[in-house]
Design an enzyme around this catalytic site. Sequence first.
Site, PDB file in Angstrom:
ATOM      1  N   GLU A 239       0.844  -1.204   0.000  1.00 15.30           N
ATOM      2  CA  GLU A 239       0.000   0.000   0.000  1.00 15.30           C
ATOM      3  C   GLU A 239       0.872   1.245   0.000  1.00 15.30           C
ATOM      4  O   GLU A 239       1.983   1.228   0.539  1.00 15.30           O
ATOM      5  CB  GLU A 239      -0.871   0.045   1.266  1.00 15.30           C
ATOM      6  CG  GLU A 239      -1.767  -1.149   1.485  1.00 15.30           C
ATOM      7  CD  GLU A 239      -2.360  -1.143   2.890  1.00 15.30           C
ATOM      8  OE1 GLU A 239      -1.750  -0.545   3.789  1.00 15.30           O
ATOM      9  OE2 GLU A 239      -3.430  -1.728   3.071  1.00 15.30           O
TER      10      GLU A 239
ATOM     11  N   CYS B 140      29.625  18.727  34.141  1.00 14.55           N
ATOM     12  CA  CYS B 140      29.414  19.561  32.959  1.00 14.55           C
ATOM     13  C   CYS B 140      28.029  20.196  32.992  1.00 14.55           C
ATOM     14  O   CYS B 140      27.023  19.479  33.034  1.00 14.55           O
ATOM     15  CB  CYS B 140      29.567  18.712  31.703  1.00 14.55           C
ATOM     16  SG  CYS B 140      29.273  19.623  30.168  1.00 14.55           S
TER      17      CYS B 140
END
Length: 680
Positions: free
Chosen positions: A121, A437
């Site tokens: 399809e 960090c």
Amino acid sequence: MQSDRILQSKTEYEEVAREILEHDRRYYVDDNLTVADGEYDRLRKALLFAEAAHPDWMVPWSPSQRVGHAPLSAFQKVVRAVPMLSLDNTYDEADVREFHERVGRGLQVVGDPEPPVYVVEPKIDGIGIELRFQAGRFVLGATRGDGLMGEDVTQNLRTIKGLPLLLREPVDLLVRGEVYMERADFARLNAERLAGGEEPFKNPRNATGGTLKQLDPRIVAQRPLKILLYEVVEKVGLASHFEVLAWLRQLGLPVTHEVAQVTSLDGLLGAIRAFGERRKNLPFDVDGMVLKVNSFAQREALGFTARAPRWAIAYKYPAQQATTKVLSVEINVGRTGAVTPVALLEPVELAGTTVSRASMHNWDQVKRLGVQIGDFVLVEKAGEIIPQIVAVISEQREGRESELTEIMTPTVCPVCGDELVRRAGEVALRCPDTRPCPAQLREAIDFFCHRDAMNIENVGQKLIEQLVARELVKDLADLYDLTVAQLLLLPRMAEKSATNVIGAIQRSKQTATLSCFITALGIPSIGWVWAQKVADRYRALSTLLDTPPEEIFTTLSALHGFGEERARSVSGFLAEPRNIQLLHKFISRGIVPTEPEQKGEAGPLLGKTVCVTGTLSVPRGDIKKRIEAAGGKFVSAVTGKTSYLVLGEAPGEDKRKSALKNNVSMLDEAGLEALLRGPA
């Protein structure tokens, strides 16, 4: 109002309503005009006259009710019992061959001697949707959302004239499909917007998505939306997908005619190539083909992975490409410390969107491409959210060499200055987060607060940036030390907002399950599905901490589908002293999550069905899990078989009315909590 025809009874009125719906279906779905305009107008006038004279005759599926509701204030959430899973994608015919062979191997394993038949399809480039019909009447339509939870857009979908409000048979049906806009209609819509001084939409899919998000159905009714359906969710007594498609057409539902059955690999590849030649002639955008095993029995035997069915795959046609110039490179630091390059580009139109950024994935890829700042490059959008650079146009360097600047691989984190590392077997450069960090912490907090994690509302990226910059939060557990007084010192923070933030953080102590907490920690490779498996095995954070990491590795490795890589990720996380310290810090702040017990055939809600409407204090996924753990069934619609309707904030009025009509017990979140606890 005057009419040429006066309807004499409710029966005659309903016959006319059905006749109009059938004419609409034939015109908008089959493109087959079966009645003259004058006769159609006469029928419609007779219907409207009857409804004005006899309001008690009006039925909810009347053609006059496609736009019959006032604007909404917000869309209600819809939780599915059966998630809308994504399909695995491929752009290579070799992958189609592997899919075919994998299906064959899977059927051999279960002892099925029949070779698979496939249905092929077109994959429409639209917006995924799920529809529910009860006794043939359209009652609910929801967007795909995250697969498990979508938004109720029923009133907007009712405006689509190709969608029947009443089926030809009084069946109960749950069906999925795609809402889209044809290219010619899209062009006309944009011309009208430009004429009215409005910003044009980028592409048909963008226009469709924006239209479905409109709170006013009257605006939606003016937009040229169409719909095609392709999949039934619940069993309907048919043996194959192809039979289901024929049945859907028989019911009057719009189904594509561009569908074929094939019985071999050559058939699959032939269908893909043939459709690739003619897809540009279709009136709507198609970005690929969906290949599905036809037999439902074979589908059931093949089953699913955690993310997609094993019996289907989406073949994507080669992506659109565009040429543009690299202006500079931005270095991003992600939640796991991965330091990645993103090219900043001269804006260029690509696949209907303006592209100004493109992923280069990693620094090895930068070297492979040989790309430099100032280069002209080929950019491709192959199903990626961020487009990617696929090649440097080297011939455009001639005479411009002095304008080019080499892109250097970084050696230190651009945010914290820590020396970057590369783990064994990995391509990515990472910041080791030893300082820690700030960039990683910001991403980690954002992920921790996500709805599918700890579900902490009101903590947005701007607030997170301030919390990290002022060092009010140095790790995730510090969130639980924040006070209203601290937040009031931040710019543009009012007392009510600060109180809401602290309230949401503190509530998460009581509401989060172990699976949500594990998800929130952001352990590499451990998303919500795998976090749930870990939580189901260990039940409590204290049990995890008391279990030696090597034992955790052995246990998780043995779980079906978990694998050694994920098991090593969890055990490695729990072997790291810094992580153990963080977990004990959580516990000291009162975060001691557990996982609801799976009671199977026992539990206080055994045999009961529960529907939820409105916003609760915890994610729907958690509520669903607790209801099922208590022996109950979680449903998305209220019927005569529903036991309870739980009302959260801003509940859906249709569900309340349905509960009253069907004498369904209604209760608030505290009432549900009492039911879940069971008798004292």
